[in-house]
Scaffold this active site. Structure first.
Site, PDB file in Angstrom:
ATOM      1  N   ASN A  44     -20.617-110.140  18.246  1.00 39.18           N
ATOM      2  CA  ASN A  44     -20.968-111.079  17.674  1.00 39.18           C
ATOM      3  C   ASN A  44     -21.286-112.392  18.242  1.00 39.18           C
ATOM      4  O   ASN A  44     -20.447-112.945  19.166  1.00 39.18           O
ATOM      5  CB  ASN A  44     -20.142-111.296  16.207  1.00 39.18           C
TER       6      ASN A  44
ATOM      7  N   GLU B  23     -21.996-116.420  17.202  1.00 38.94           N
ATOM      8  CA  GLU B  23     -22.444-117.554  16.281  1.00 38.94           C
ATOM      9  C   GLU B  23     -23.198-118.540  16.446  1.00 38.94           C
ATOM     10  O   GLU B  23     -23.579-118.760  17.716  1.00 38.94           O
ATOM     11  CB  GLU B  23     -20.788-117.662  15.650  1.00 38.94           C
TER      12      GLU B  23
ATOM     13  N   GLU C 258     -23.292-105.295  15.704  1.00 39.80           N
ATOM     14  CA  GLU C 258     -24.156-104.050  15.764  1.00 39.80           C
ATOM     15  C   GLU C 258     -25.717-104.585  15.949  1.00 39.80           C
ATOM     16  O   GLU C 258     -26.314-103.731  16.433  1.00 39.80           O
ATOM     17  CB  GLU C 258     -23.891-103.519  14.232  1.00 39.80           C
TER      18      GLU C 258
ATOM     19  N   CYS D 108     -20.953-105.093   7.938  1.00 38.24           N
ATOM     20  CA  CYS D 108     -21.356-105.851   6.834  1.00 38.24           C
ATOM     21  C   CYS D 108     -22.668-105.224   6.191  1.00 38.24           C
ATOM     22  O   CYS D 108     -23.218-104.085   6.909  1.00 38.24           O
ATOM     23  CB  CYS D 108     -21.835-107.321   7.332  1.00 38.24           C
TER      24      CYS D 108
ATOM     25  N   CYS E  88     -25.660-105.147   8.625  1.00 44.54           N
ATOM     26  CA  CYS E  88     -25.758-103.989   9.583  1.00 44.54           C
ATOM     27  C   CYS E  88     -25.835-102.706   9.148  1.00 44.54           C
ATOM     28  O   CYS E  88     -26.245-101.748  10.083  1.00 44.54           O
ATOM     29  CB  CYS E  88     -24.233-104.177  10.264  1.00 44.54           C
TER      30      CYS E  88
HETATM   31  N1  THU Z   1     -19.604-109.468  12.010  1.00 42.70           N
HETATM   32  C1  THU Z   1     -20.067-108.599  12.707  1.00 42.70           C
HETATM   33  O1  THU Z   1     -20.182-108.852  13.846  1.00 42.70           O
HETATM   34  N2  THU Z   1     -20.432-107.412  12.228  1.00 42.70           N
HETATM   35  C2  THU Z   1     -20.180-107.048  10.756  1.00 42.70           C
HETATM   36  O2  THU Z   1     -20.620-106.107  10.247  1.00 42.70           O
HETATM   37  C3  THU Z   1     -19.338-107.984  10.345  1.00 42.70           C
HETATM   38  C4  THU Z   1     -19.091-109.334  10.443  1.00 42.70           C
HETATM   39  C5  THU Z   1     -19.183-110.821  12.322  1.00 42.70           C
HETATM   40  C6  THU Z   1     -19.944-111.873  11.916  1.00 42.70           C
HETATM   41  C7  THU Z   1     -19.315-113.217  12.054  1.00 42.70           C
HETATM   42  O3  THU Z   1     -19.476-113.627  13.423  1.00 42.70           O
HETATM   43  C8  THU Z   1     -17.833-112.818  12.148  1.00 42.70           C
HETATM   44  O4  THU Z   1     -17.880-111.274  12.033  1.00 42.70           O
HETATM   45  C9  THU Z   1     -17.128-113.027  10.733  1.00 42.70           C
HETATM   46  O5  THU Z   1     -17.965-112.732   9.812  1.00 42.70           O
END
Ligand code: THU
Length: 135
Positions: free
Chosen positions: A44, A46, A57, A90, A93
């Protein structure tokens, strides 16, 4: 290729360190193991403006497509989240996983402590909206 749960976990924990998470400090790592032995990795990433942030993902899957692979080339998808309990993809994803992987593609899910379970893509998105719905 015979993938081992603990070896995959070790790779995910190394990859986790690359996550760019100055706002949540919640690291997620995704590895797509391909049948030809190659791997595609995502973390991830940000953003101060929040909205442009992207999940692990959806960092990995578009790379798979970019490099000329498709769902039939995938051996395994492995997902790590910094969760204490169940670490779950999430909603966005789940939709992307459903679009770009086979419905019965196994996804090994890990959290901070351990391997949790192997889920099929379809387990994460029952009644998925797909190309069939568009007609
Ligand atoms: N996050 C993911 O990378 N994948 C997911 O399926 C759920 C959330 C990340 C997004 C953000 O950077 C951090 O987790 C907190 O939400």
């Amino acid at each position: 290729m015979k993938l081992k749960k603990d070896e995959v976990y070790n790779e995910l924990k190394i990859l986790r360190e690359n996550a760019y998470v100055p706002y949540s400090n919640f690291r997620v790592a995704c590895i797509i193991y391909l049948k030809d032995g190659n791997k595609i990795k995502g973390v991830n990433v940000e953003n101060a403006a929040y909205n442009p942030s992207i999940c692990a993902e959806r960092t990995a899957l578009p790379q798979m497509i970019t490099q000329g692979y498709n769902k039939n080339d995938v051996e395994l998808v492995a997902l790590y989240t910094d969760s204490e309990g169940f670490g779950s993809p999430c909603g966005t994803c789940r939709q992307t996983l459903f679009e770009l992987l086979l419905e019965n593609q196994p996804i090994w899910v890990y959290n901070k402590k351990e391997f949790i379970n192997s889920y099929d893509v379809k387990d994460f998105l029952p009644y998925a909206f797909t190309s069939k719905n568009i007609g």
